[in-house]
Design a protein around this motif. Structure first.
Motif, PDB file in Angstrom:
ATOM      1  N   THR A  86       0.761  -1.033  -0.380  1.00 15.23           N
ATOM      2  CA  THR A  86      -0.271  -0.199   0.022  1.00 15.23           C
ATOM      3  C   THR A  86       0.887   1.103  -0.173  1.00 15.23           C
ATOM      4  N   PRO A  87       0.202   1.950  -0.552  1.00 11.11           N
ATOM      5  CA  PRO A  87      -0.671   2.637  -1.181  1.00 11.11           C
ATOM      6  C   PRO A  87      -1.104   1.654  -2.575  1.00 11.11           C
ATOM      7  N   MET A  88      -0.279   1.489  -3.269  1.00 17.11           N
ATOM      8  CA  MET A  88       0.697   0.589  -5.151  1.00 17.11           C
ATOM      9  C   MET A  88       0.913  -0.686  -4.683  1.00 17.11           C
TER      10      MET A  88
ATOM     11  N   ASN B 103       7.532   0.796  -0.633  1.00 18.54           N
ATOM     12  CA  ASN B 103       6.586   0.884  -1.152  1.00 18.54           C
ATOM     13  C   ASN B 103       6.790   2.290  -2.705  1.00 18.54           C
TER      14      ASN B 103
END
Length: 377
Positions: free
Chosen positions: A156-158, A340
């Motif tokens: 998160t977020p990707m 991330n």
């Protein structure tokens, strides 16, 4: 020995298909050179090559592995979780008796999120042969431009993102019997990166002896009352300290550990019932001209000066040891708890190597110890 290249979706970005107008990535240059040196070096015997995909390591020919590094493969596998990959490599026949070279980004993204909290324990379990067979582990860290889909451990977020030349880390682990790991690191891994960590590394006892006569360099000649007697020395330190040169063969050490600054910082000199020390700025490698022009220096790669300033007993044994360094500072700098956003850091690297370090006793055994009998005149 065996070379294992992880080839998963997360590794594919290191090996884009190149061309005359597309320069190779750092990974392709460095790992291509390492594979070539492994293939041609006289220090290596019985070479085998493997791809680590989503199952057990798959044997391939040298040319096939080289093609993968050059980007000549269309489909990458899903990949294997880090502990399982290491366990699979070290459970192979003959693994404890040979050198295993593992090339991977070492990103740990388990399917069960609760496994994150057990990372050191999972690593320690997966490399159980390291402690059971008293193997050594060398870790080399490097960064490379990455083109393609980046899969972070923290989703998160990707969950994934596309990179276009940003640099991210990858690692080369060398695992095996200590003397073989030391030799591979010294003779095969040419121009290794600065980021290095060694665990359980030991060498055979190096050639070591005082060099008192037949020296053309006045700086190497002894100072004070000292003369040789077999492999030992007789000296008089009643008035002034005695300085003398010793030769030592350190060719089995990794290249970074052969540097004078490293040796000056880490070598320990001990003399029970006396006082001895390393003369400042006295550690240096010998040149080929010195070795060939002065036969007394031919057996050694380095010289250093020792100073004995006190000797209370009639006899004593002077020792010079290289203690095993603990986990180096760069590991913390290259570690992150959130990968991330791509950067020159790896998720949980400090925890991964904590699992490696915990596989060894405390304190770590010295890399080597040499001794010199001394008599008081």
């Amino acid at each position: 020995m065996s070379v294992f290249l992880e080839y998963s979706g997360g590794m594919r970005g290191f090996v884009p298909r190149g061309g005359a107008d597309k320069p190779a990535t750092e990974f392709q240059r460095r790992i291509g050179a390492l594979l070539t040196e492994t293939q041609v070096s006289g220090a290596v015997a019985n070479r085998k090559y493997y791809l680590c995909e989503n199952a057990a390591p798959r044997a391939v020919q040298f040319a096939q592995l080289r093609d993968v590094v050059q980007g000549e493969v269309n489909q990458a596998a899903l990949g294997t979780e880090l502990p399982q990959m290491l366990e699979g490599i070290l459970s192979m026949p003959q693994a404890p008796q040979q050198v295993s070279v593992v090339i991977s980004d070492f990103i740990y993204g388990p399917a069960r999120k609760s496994d994150f909290s057990q990372l050191p324990n999972l690593i320690r379990t997966s490399i159980a042969p390291v402690s059971q067979q008293q193997l050594a582990v060398a870790v080399f860290g490097e960064t490379s431009k990455f083109y393609g889909t980046y899969h972070p451990a923290v989703k998160t977020p990707m969950a994934k993102r596309t990179l276009n030349g940003e640099k991210v880390p990858y690692y080369v682990w060398v695992i095996g019997p200590p003397a073989l790991v030391a030799r591979y690191s010294a003779e095969v891994f040419k121009n290794a990166p600065v980021q290095q960590a060694f665990f359980g590394l030991k060498t055979t006892t190096p050639a070591f002896a005082p060099v008192l006569t037949k020296l053309t360099d006045v700086k190497l000649k002894p100072s004070g009352s000292v003369y040789g007697e077999g492999n030992g020395l007789t000296l008089n330190v009643s008035d002034d300290p005695v300085d003398f040169t010793v030769g030592v063969n350190l060719k089995e050490l990794p290249a970074a550990w052969q540097q004078p600054a490293f040796l000056a910082q880490h070598l320990q000199v001990r003399l029970p019932n006396g006082q001895a020390s390393l003369v400042p700025n006295s550690v240096r490698p010998l040149t080929e001209d010195e070795q060939s022009g002065q036969p007394v220096l031919a057996p050694y790669t380095h010289v250093l000066r020792l100073r004995v300033s006190k000797l209370a007993s009639p006899t004593a044994t002077l020792s010079v040891a290289l203690p095993a360094p603990e986990t180096p500072e760069w590991v913390a700098a290259w570690s992150t708890s959130n990968d991330n956003t791509p950067a020159s850091r790896t998720f949980g690297l400090d925890q991964i190597l904590a699992g490696v370090r915990q596989s060894y006793p405390t304190p770590l055994a010295p890399v080597f110890t040499v001794q010199l009998p001394i008599k008081k005149d």
